[in-house]
Design an enzyme around this catalytic site. Structure first.
Site, mmCIF file in Angstrom:
data_model
loop_
_atom_site.group_PDB
_atom_site.id
_atom_site.type_symbol
_atom_site.label_atom_id
_atom_site.label_comp_id
_atom_site.label_asym_id
_atom_site.label_seq_id
_atom_site.Cartn_x
_atom_site.Cartn_y
_atom_site.Cartn_z
ATOM 1 N N SER A 26 7.196 -2.579 -1.132
ATOM 2 C CA SER A 26 6.008 -3.179 -0.533
ATOM 3 C C SER A 26 4.908 -2.129 -0.632
ATOM 4 O O SER A 26 5.064 -1.015 -0.146
ATOM 5 C CB SER A 26 6.313 -3.510 0.929
ATOM 6 N N LYS B 139 5.738 -5.932 -4.366
ATOM 7 C CA LYS B 139 4.999 -6.795 -3.424
ATOM 8 C C LYS B 139 3.753 -6.048 -3.002
ATOM 9 O O LYS B 139 3.819 -4.866 -2.684
ATOM 10 C CB LYS B 139 5.897 -7.096 -2.220
ATOM 11 N N LYS C 290 0.259 -6.008 -0.533
ATOM 12 C CA LYS C 290 -0.373 -6.566 0.649
ATOM 13 C C LYS C 290 -1.715 -7.145 0.234
ATOM 14 O O LYS C 290 -2.433 -6.528 -0.588
ATOM 15 C CB LYS C 290 -0.580 -5.464 1.690
ATOM 16 N N ASP D 112 1.905 -10.378 0.251
ATOM 17 C CA ASP D 112 2.151 -10.577 1.680
ATOM 18 C C ASP D 112 0.821 -10.492 2.416
ATOM 19 O O ASP D 112 0.141 -9.465 2.370
ATOM 20 C CB ASP D 112 3.114 -9.484 2.182
ATOM 21 N N GLU E 152 3.814 -14.430 1.017
ATOM 22 C CA GLU E 152 4.474 -14.236 2.315
ATOM 23 C C GLU E 152 3.459 -14.405 3.453
ATOM 24 O O GLU E 152 2.368 -13.822 3.414
ATOM 25 C CB GLU E 152 5.065 -12.821 2.321
ATOM 26 N N ASP F 128 7.797 -14.772 7.262
ATOM 27 C CA ASP F 128 8.271 -13.529 7.859
ATOM 28 C C ASP F 128 8.041 -13.667 9.376
ATOM 29 O O ASP F 128 8.932 -14.121 10.117
ATOM 30 C CB ASP F 128 7.483 -12.350 7.243
ATOM 31 N N LYS G 110 14.224 -9.979 8.958
ATOM 32 C CA LYS G 110 14.147 -8.630 9.510
ATOM 33 C C LYS G 110 15.031 -8.634 10.736
ATOM 34 O O LYS G 110 14.823 -9.441 11.651
ATOM 35 C CB LYS G 110 12.708 -8.278 9.905
ATOM 36 N N GLY H 116 11.277 -4.965 5.586
ATOM 37 C CA GLY H 116 11.300 -3.609 6.144
ATOM 38 C C GLY H 116 10.168 -3.422 7.140
ATOM 39 O O GLY H 116 9.192 -4.193 7.151
HETATM 40 O O1 OSB Z 1 5.127 -7.681 6.729
HETATM 41 O O2 OSB Z 1 6.734 -6.872 5.652
HETATM 42 C C1 OSB Z 1 5.795 -6.719 6.426
HETATM 43 C C2 OSB Z 1 5.476 -2.998 7.272
HETATM 44 C C3 OSB Z 1 5.049 -3.066 8.577
HETATM 45 C C4 OSB Z 1 4.838 -4.295 9.148
HETATM 46 C C5 OSB Z 1 5.060 -5.468 8.418
HETATM 47 C C6 OSB Z 1 5.501 -5.392 7.109
HETATM 48 C C7 OSB Z 1 5.675 -4.131 6.519
HETATM 49 C C8 OSB Z 1 6.075 -3.935 5.136
HETATM 50 C C9 OSB Z 1 6.747 -2.630 4.827
HETATM 51 O O3 OSB Z 1 5.796 -4.698 4.242
HETATM 52 C C10 OSB Z 1 8.047 -2.760 4.181
HETATM 53 C C11 OSB Z 1 8.801 -1.448 4.166
HETATM 54 O O4 OSB Z 1 9.301 -1.010 5.223
HETATM 55 O O5 OSB Z 1 8.888 -0.867 3.096
HETATM 56 MG MG MG Z 2 5.825 -9.435 5.724
#
Ligand code: OSB
Ligand code: MG
Length: 377
Positions: free
Chosen positions: A135, A161, A163, A188, A213, A238, A262, A290
């Protein structure tokens, strides 16, 4: 097992590089760790609540207080046969899933050690290695983002992925696809869009994305169902999926075609397994999300990802992407083909670096017996 004491600890750990989502930037983590003591065995859990109530309403201070005053007292002194029994004992407390998960998972960790069984086998996992994606947060420039993608692809990660948010989306995806037309790519939004953005969201269909996402509100299922009817790109939920009932509702309404599990968001391994099994019955693939975890939460994510319906690469990546030095040994490492092989050691399969944990700890509290909060048995 009889839970004798529960210790909560806060560690301060700077990230190697900031991580930015549509709800904000994180430079340094306040990590909440839980240790349970029973029959000479120490179970470890990590609470994945963030530094502020932005991903969800939980954050480290609500988790700390709720564990100390309500959840730990509900477990202390209780006879617990299995890690999963913890969920029932804590059920009187509504919500606070990340706080609950830290405790429940610590007890699963303890149970695995007691049974001398790898944690991933104890939870019913079957996959000997898991598929990893990354991510990648919002960057200061497009160049910086493309550089990061290049690095992660070279490291072998199987899915990228990124953001997205209004102003950091279509142009970014255009540039990525221009350079890498065929990689497995997803995005995402962490709830950055609204139904009124439909015409804008339709443009995402041009990029052959594996999924988008959580485009809409964090607590919404209904409007995602309406949106999914309008988009070719599969929606993955999510934030909206807090338990198996949410998953059932989302699947029946057609609000998503993929679910991100998660373990913290759903309250622990037992609910994560329930969401997994439900999705499997309905032909909905899942993957493991994550939350910028240390090696403890990461080890639990590795174990979870060995369940058979984890059919898409997860956000479970190497320790060294986030930390100068992780608190487990060995660190979580990813092979050049983008996989993590599970350990056959009993328990979580990664030792705790106690000296480092001590060094990074800024506060700790040990909860020993029932407090007077009305939760006494
Ligand atoms: O939406 O997946 C998410 C990190 C913090 C809060 C929300 C998200 C995330 C990530 C990080 O996308 C994923 C990772 O831990 O590598
Ligand atoms: Mg997410």
């Amino acid at each position: 097992m009889k839970v004798e004491t529960i210790t909560i600890r806060e560690l301060h750990m700077p990230l190697k590089y900031f991580f930015e989502t549509s709800f904000g930037r994180t430079e340094s983590r306040r990590v909440l760790l839980v240790t349970s003591q029973c029959d000479g065995i120490e179970g470890w859990g990590e609470c994945v609540a963030g530094e502020g109530p932005f991903y969800s309403c939980e954050w480290i201070e609500t988790a700390w207080a709720t564990i100390r005053d309500f959840l730990a007292p509900a477990l202390l002194g209780a006879k617990i046969e299995r890690g999963k029994d913890a969920a029932g004992l804590m059920a009187r407390v509504r919500g606070h899933n990340m706080a609950k998960a830290a405790l429940e998972n610590a007890l699963w960790d303890a149970e695995a050690q007691q049974r001398k069984q790898p944690l991933w086998k104890l939870i019913g996992g079957t996959l000997p290695e898991i598929a990893c994606g990354v991510s990648i947060g919002i960057q200061n420039s497009h160049e910086q983002l493309l550089e990061k993608i290049e690095t992660e692809l070279a490291a072998g990660y199987q899915r990228i992925k990124v953001k997205v948010k209004p102003g950091w989306d279509v142009e970014v995806l255009t540039q990525i696809r221009k350079r890498w037309p065929t990689i497995l790519l997803s995005c995402d939004a962490n709830s950055a869009y609204r139904p009124i953005d439909l015409d804008h969201l339709r443009k995402f269909d041009d990029f052959n994305l594996l999924m988008i996402e959580q485009p809409l509100w964090d607590d919404d299922i209904f409007h995602h169902a309406k949106l999914q009817l309008e988009l070719k790109t599969p929606i993955c939920l999510d934030e909206s999926i807090r338990h198996a009932r949410d998953a059932a509702q989302a699947i029946e309404l057609g609000a998503c075609r993929i679910i991100n599990i998660k373990v913290g968001r759903v309250g622990g391994f037992s609910e994560a397994i329930a969401v997994h099994d439900l999705c499997q019955q309905h032909g909905i693939p899942v993957w493991c999300g994550g939350m910028l975890e240390t090696g403890i939460g990461r080890a639990h994510n590795v174990a979870l990802s060995t369940l058979s319906n984890f059919r898409l690469p997860g956000d479970v990546s190497a320790s060294q992407r986030y930390w100068a030095g992780d608190i487990v040994e060995p660190e979580i490492e990813v092979s050049p083909s983008g996989t993590i092989a599970v350990s056959d050691q009993p328990g979580r399969g990664y030792e705790i670096r106690r000296d480092l944990v001590e060094k990074l700890t800024v506060r700790a509290e040990t909860i020993r017996s029932q407090r007077s909060n009305g939760l006494a048995h």
